[in-house]
Enzyme design. Sequence first.
Site, PDB file in Angstrom:
ATOM      1  N   GLU A  87      66.791  61.306  12.190  1.00  0.00           N
ATOM      2  CA  GLU A  87      66.292  62.986  12.081  1.00  0.00           C
ATOM      3  C   GLU A  87      66.926  64.021  12.749  1.00  0.00           C
ATOM      4  OE1 GLU A  87      65.141  64.931   9.948  1.00  0.00           O
ATOM      5  OE2 GLU A  87      63.223  65.004  10.240  1.00  0.00           O
ATOM      6  N   HIS A 108      59.401  58.500   6.021  1.00  0.00           N
ATOM      7  CA  HIS A 108      58.472  57.466   6.848  1.00  0.00           C
ATOM      8  C   HIS A 108      57.228  57.945   6.895  1.00  0.00           C
ATOM      9  CE1 HIS A 108      57.863  60.662  10.020  1.00  0.00           C
ATOM     10  NE2 HIS A 108      59.507  60.440  10.400  1.00  0.00           N
TER      11      HIS A 108
END
Length: 193
Positions: free
Chosen positions: A85, A10
């Site tokens: 994550e 990202h």
Amino acid sequence: MTVELFVLRHGETTWNREGRMQGHLNAPLTELGVEQAVTQRNIMAEQDLSGFCVLSSPSGRAVETAAIALGPLVTEITTDTDLREVGVGEWTGRLRAELIDPTEWQVTADGVLELYDMAPGGEGLAGLEARCARFLARLEGPHVLVTHGITSRMIRALALGHGPNVTLATLSEMPGGQGVVYHVKDGQQKRLS
């Protein structure tokens, strides 16, 4: 592991800019983060994505990046929680500088990697490796993945044959960064920028 992958991280978020541990929480993309996703779209527009499945972490920062970088290029983007994550437990939202003296640690493009293994109540790198290994084992066919800094490093390390028991040294040597795309095929990794 023989599945062909394009792996995107990202774009920059407000918490990345502040040096905060994000883990499973979300922070919005910065203007630079949006620009990085546009750069990724330009890179991916040059690739033949015929037959590729596109998977994104469900975190808002990854979904937004996927929409910018891949939305105009593909018909479907699916989310997968295994692309989140690494969980950082009690350190979620904390400034890295509050946790350690960064001058005593090796700092990578994704911060001090040891923090992700030391976080109280966190997933740890062994937990992340187990999750990513299960994820890769179930993939069939080529995929584009939109994920996060540490998860991207672990997925690529495993796809390149560095597991089981991926070391911190291996993860530290794995290139990172935002606004780039990593192409993994036939045991080789190439950074596209």
